[in-house]
Motif scaffolding. Structure first.
Motif, PDB file in Angstrom:
ATOM      1  N   THR A 150     -50.841 -45.857  27.401  1.00  0.00           N
ATOM      2  CA  THR A 150     -49.515 -45.286  27.615  1.00  0.00           C
ATOM      3  C   THR A 150     -49.515 -43.937  28.325  1.00  0.00           C
ATOM      4  OG1 THR A 150     -49.556 -44.305  25.388  1.00  0.00           O
ATOM      5  CG2 THR A 150     -48.573 -46.486  25.616  1.00  0.00           C
ATOM      6  N   PHE A 151     -50.675 -43.356  28.570  1.00  0.00           N
ATOM      7  CA  PHE A 151     -50.710 -42.103  29.325  1.00  0.00           C
ATOM      8  C   PHE A 151     -50.398 -42.344  30.798  1.00  0.00           C
ATOM      9  CE2 PHE A 151     -52.995 -40.668  25.613  1.00  0.00           C
ATOM     10  CZ  PHE A 151     -52.685 -39.326  25.520  1.00  0.00           C
ATOM     11  N   ALA A 152     -50.749 -43.506  31.293  1.00  0.00           N
ATOM     12  CA  ALA A 152     -50.540 -43.808  32.711  1.00  0.00           C
ATOM     13  C   ALA A 152     -49.097 -44.228  32.965  1.00  0.00           C
ATOM     14  CB  ALA A 152     -51.488 -44.917  33.157  1.00  0.00           C
ATOM     15  N   ALA A 153     -48.643 -43.979  34.185  1.00  0.00           N
ATOM     16  CA  ALA A 153     -47.298 -44.374  34.589  1.00  0.00           C
ATOM     17  C   ALA A 153     -47.337 -44.811  36.050  1.00  0.00           C
ATOM     18  CB  ALA A 153     -46.319 -43.212  34.418  1.00  0.00           C
ATOM     19  N   SER A 154     -46.325 -45.534  36.469  1.00  0.00           N
ATOM     20  CA  SER A 154     -46.266 -46.017  37.842  1.00  0.00           C
ATOM     21  C   SER A 154     -46.404 -44.853  38.818  1.00  0.00           C
ATOM     22  CB  SER A 154     -44.937 -46.745  38.084  1.00  0.00           C
ATOM     23  OG  SER A 154     -44.849 -47.205  39.403  1.00  0.00           O
ATOM     24  N   GLY A 155     -47.357 -44.951  39.716  1.00  0.00           N
ATOM     25  CA  GLY A 155     -47.636 -43.865  40.646  1.00  0.00           C
ATOM     26  C   GLY A 155     -48.579 -42.863  40.037  1.00  0.00           C
ATOM     27  N   THR A 156     -48.082 -42.113  39.061  1.00  0.00           N
ATOM     28  CA  THR A 156     -48.891 -41.111  38.362  1.00  0.00           C
ATOM     29  C   THR A 156     -48.166 -40.695  37.096  1.00  0.00           C
ATOM     30  OG1 THR A 156     -49.989 -38.963  38.558  1.00  0.00           O
ATOM     31  CG2 THR A 156     -47.837 -39.174  39.581  1.00  0.00           C
ATOM     32  N   SER A 157     -48.881 -40.104  36.160  1.00  0.00           N
ATOM     33  CA  SER A 157     -48.263 -39.625  34.926  1.00  0.00           C
ATOM     34  C   SER A 157     -47.243 -38.532  35.235  1.00  0.00           C
ATOM     35  CB  SER A 157     -49.335 -39.069  33.984  1.00  0.00           C
ATOM     36  OG  SER A 157     -48.735 -38.451  32.859  1.00  0.00           O
ATOM     37  N   GLN A 158     -46.088 -38.641  34.600  1.00  0.00           N
ATOM     38  CA  GLN A 158     -45.014 -37.675  34.822  1.00  0.00           C
ATOM     39  C   GLN A 158     -44.860 -36.701  33.658  1.00  0.00           C
ATOM     40  OE1 GLN A 158     -43.438 -37.568  37.757  1.00  0.00           O
ATOM     41  NE2 GLN A 158     -44.624 -39.362  38.439  1.00  0.00           N
ATOM     42  N   LEU A 159     -45.806 -36.692  32.733  1.00  0.00           N
ATOM     43  CA  LEU A 159     -45.698 -35.823  31.569  1.00  0.00           C
ATOM     44  C   LEU A 159     -45.838 -34.358  31.957  1.00  0.00           C
ATOM     45  CD1 LEU A 159     -47.911 -37.760  28.961  1.00  0.00           C
ATOM     46  CD2 LEU A 159     -45.431 -37.861  29.252  1.00  0.00           C
ATOM     47  N   THR A 160     -45.069 -33.512  31.285  1.00  0.00           N
ATOM     48  CA  THR A 160     -45.247 -32.075  31.448  1.00  0.00           C
ATOM     49  C   THR A 160     -46.453 -31.638  30.624  1.00  0.00           C
ATOM     50  OG1 THR A 160     -43.857 -31.527  29.534  1.00  0.00           O
ATOM     51  CG2 THR A 160     -42.750 -31.791  31.672  1.00  0.00           C
ATOM     52  N   GLU A 161     -46.864 -30.408  30.775  1.00  0.00           N
ATOM     53  CA  GLU A 161     -48.006 -29.906  30.010  1.00  0.00           C
ATOM     54  C   GLU A 161     -47.743 -30.010  28.509  1.00  0.00           C
ATOM     55  OE1 GLU A 161     -50.271 -25.649  29.241  1.00  0.00           O
ATOM     56  OE2 GLU A 161     -49.560 -26.112  31.262  1.00  0.00           O
ATOM     57  N   GLU A 162     -46.532 -29.656  28.094  1.00  0.00           N
ATOM     58  CA  GLU A 162     -46.184 -29.724  26.670  1.00  0.00           C
ATOM     59  C   GLU A 162     -46.183 -31.168  26.180  1.00  0.00           C
ATOM     60  OE1 GLU A 162     -42.548 -28.383  23.631  1.00  0.00           O
ATOM     61  OE2 GLU A 162     -42.440 -27.938  25.780  1.00  0.00           O
ATOM     62  N   GLN A 163     -45.613 -32.075  26.959  1.00  0.00           N
ATOM     63  CA  GLN A 163     -45.577 -33.489  26.581  1.00  0.00           C
ATOM     64  C   GLN A 163     -46.984 -34.083  26.537  1.00  0.00           C
ATOM     65  OE1 GLN A 163     -42.951 -34.776  29.724  1.00  0.00           O
ATOM     66  NE2 GLN A 163     -41.157 -34.886  28.357  1.00  0.00           N
ATOM     67  N   ALA A 164     -47.818 -33.716  27.492  1.00  0.00           N
ATOM     68  CA  ALA A 164     -49.190 -34.223  27.528  1.00  0.00           C
ATOM     69  C   ALA A 164     -49.970 -33.745  26.307  1.00  0.00           C
ATOM     70  CB  ALA A 164     -49.878 -33.769  28.811  1.00  0.00           C
ATOM     71  N   THR A 165     -49.788 -32.487  25.938  1.00  0.00           N
ATOM     72  CA  THR A 165     -50.474 -31.947  24.769  1.00  0.00           C
ATOM     73  C   THR A 165     -50.055 -32.681  23.506  1.00  0.00           C
ATOM     74  OG1 THR A 165     -50.618 -29.759  25.804  1.00  0.00           O
ATOM     75  CG2 THR A 165     -50.877 -29.863  23.407  1.00  0.00           C
ATOM     76  N   LYS A 166     -48.754 -32.938  23.384  1.00  0.00           N
ATOM     77  CA  LYS A 166     -48.244 -33.660  22.213  1.00  0.00           C
ATOM     78  C   LYS A 166     -48.808 -35.089  22.179  1.00  0.00           C
ATOM     79  CE  LYS A 166     -43.868 -34.862  19.895  1.00  0.00           C
ATOM     80  NZ  LYS A 166     -44.074 -36.311  19.806  1.00  0.00           N
ATOM     81  N   ALA A 167     -48.842 -35.744  23.331  1.00  0.00           N
ATOM     82  CA  ALA A 167     -49.352 -37.110  23.398  1.00  0.00           C
ATOM     83  C   ALA A 167     -50.832 -37.157  23.036  1.00  0.00           C
ATOM     84  CB  ALA A 167     -49.128 -37.681  24.797  1.00  0.00           C
ATOM     85  N   ILE A 168     -51.600 -36.190  23.512  1.00  0.00           N
ATOM     86  CA  ILE A 168     -53.023 -36.135  23.191  1.00  0.00           C
ATOM     87  C   ILE A 168     -53.229 -35.926  21.703  1.00  0.00           C
ATOM     88  CG2 ILE A 168     -55.095 -34.723  23.471  1.00  0.00           C
ATOM     89  CD1 ILE A 168     -54.239 -34.292  26.390  1.00  0.00           C
ATOM     90  N   THR A 169     -52.409 -35.075  21.106  1.00  0.00           N
ATOM     91  CA  THR A 169     -52.512 -34.828  19.673  1.00  0.00           C
ATOM     92  C   THR A 169     -52.262 -36.101  18.877  1.00  0.00           C
ATOM     93  OG1 THR A 169     -51.773 -32.542  19.954  1.00  0.00           O
ATOM     94  CG2 THR A 169     -51.577 -33.481  17.748  1.00  0.00           C
TER      95      THR A 169
END
Length: 430
Positions: free
Chosen positions: A324-343
């Protein structure tokens, strides 16, 4: 200061993963989580939370204070020895002459003066390659996209697995031929850890009955054990009922919806030693349980509890898998969203001791040619990839899947970039 904090994190994580303590037999135990188990759970299955972060931090602080004084003062535990001359003790006879020899002295008669002792030459000793792969087959395997990519992986610091799908070959009656190709690829590249021989096992429509599923696992693993002795065997699946926790309505629905994904059946594959690594997909946790108001975090927690309660990690390595980290084209997560997802998706399974490794899909292409990525196109930087690159302390526990037939730039460039985040790679072999 940064090094000290990192040491504190690593020791604290290790202590929390151990979770050593008194079993949670009593409901009065503050660390008991038996209330999250369903009413029909066997009495011998208990649930206990891991050590709290505060407890782990206190223990780690004790060992690290004063520049690690306590660690320096600690001494090894005295070894357990047995006096073979003491009456009543029996010691097995060991091979050799019982004498100490100098370092580098020959251990095989005839090896003095640089000579070749008997039985050091495979031809003279009747040695047979256990894989049964010929030199020509190895050469052919090395020339394939997977073979060339395997050689490139050897130039990185990543451990190498071969990823393939043998279910279709099994159904077509071509299992032996497919296993032979896998064996040739393994023989052509020293250092392969193991083979992941199937994905979405029991979730897709390849098999329709439980007996067919069990036969596939038993016969395929037996063929692989013979063809590639000593290599680990891995499989990928999902166990939807685990996300339900103690919700009986949810469990009944998941059992009806996914009849082949019975945890007792999957557990039996581990208990019998058929599978060495089991990857549990987390993709369904986000939306499968909305009817019962179970969000992704709770579903992840429920799954972790079930994995630990069944002691699956005592029989095989458990991996969490997430696309679920990947998205069409490229990941659109912000730094804050990416950190939360990694956690939630990386740190949580590891800290809950529900997985020893986490496998992240970083790139794939659908039937229409649309590419989904975690990183940017042609390895352009983005917030998600930048955050993942910071996980160097757990890099050895992170893995990804790579298809050399569909590179982002080229195999060497792709693998070099992947090695900055991952310690292991599953190399897809068609």
């Amino acid at each position: 200061m940064r090094l000290r904090l990192r040491q504190l994190f690593v020791i604290g994580l290790a202590l929390s993963l151990l979770g050593i303590g008194v079993p949670a037999w009593s409901e009065d135990d503050p660390k008991s989580c038996n209330d999250l188990l369903s009413a029909d759970t066997p009495a011998y299955v208990v649930c206990r939370w891991m050590a709290t972060p505060e407890e782990a931090a206190d223990i780690a602080a004790f060992w690290l204070e004063n520049d690690g004084q306590h660690m320096g003062e600690a001494e090894p535990v005295d070894p357990i020895t047995v006096d073979c001359t003491e009456e009543g003790n029996e010691c097995p006879e060991s091979e050799g002459d019982g004498e100490m020899h100098d370092v580098d002295s020959p251990d095989v008669p005839g090896a003095e003066d640089g000579g070749t002792p008997d039985c050091q030459n495979g031809d003279e000793c009747g040695y047979v390659d256990p894989t049964g792969v010929t030199a020509a087959e190895k050469t052919a395997a090395q020339a394939t996209p997977a073979g060339k990519a395997a050689q490139a992986v050897a130039q990185t610091n990543m451990r190498l697995w071969i990823e393939t799908e043998l279910a279709d070959d099994y159904k077509a009656g071509k299992l032996a031929e497919a296993v032979k190709k896998v064996a040739a690829l393994v023989a052509a590249q020293p250092g392969v850890v193991g083979i992941r021989f199937t994905s979405q096992l029991g979730f897709n429509q390849t098999f329709t009955t439980a007996d067919e599923l069990d036969k596939f696992v038993a016969e395929t693993t037996a063929a692989l054990r013979t063809a590639v002795p000593g290599k680990k065997l891995a499989a990928h699946t999902v166990v939807p009922v685990f996300g339900c926790g103690a919700n009986d309505a949810c469990k009944a629905e998941m059992t009806k919806k996914y009849p082949l994904l019975d945890p007792e059946r999957i557990g039996a594959w581990l208990f019998k030693g058929l599978i060495d690594q089991l990857a549990l997909d987390n993709g369904h946790l986000a939306n499968e349980y909305a009817t019962w108001k179970i969000d992704a975090a709770e579903a992840q927690r429920n799954q972790s509890i079930q994995v630990r309660a069944r002691a699956w990690d005592a029989y095989a390595q458990i991996a969490a898998e997430d696309a679920t980290f990947a998205a069409s084209g490229t990941s659109q997560l912000t730094e804050e969203q990416a950190t939360k997802a990694i956690t939630e998706r990386v740190a949580s399974p590891l800290q809950d001791d529900a997985a020893e490794t986490v496998t992240l899909w970083t790139r794939w292409q659908n039937d229409q040619g649309q590419v989904s990525r975690v990183y940017g196109e042609k390895w352009a930087a983005n917030a998600t990839w930048d955050q993942l690159k910071k996980l160097d302390s757990v890099r050895a526990r992170l893995a990804t899947i790579y298809d050399p037939a569909n590179p982002e730039v080229d195999v060497a460039t792709d693998l070099k970039n992947l090695s900055e985040v991952f310690g292991q790679v599953y190399l897809h072999a068609a």
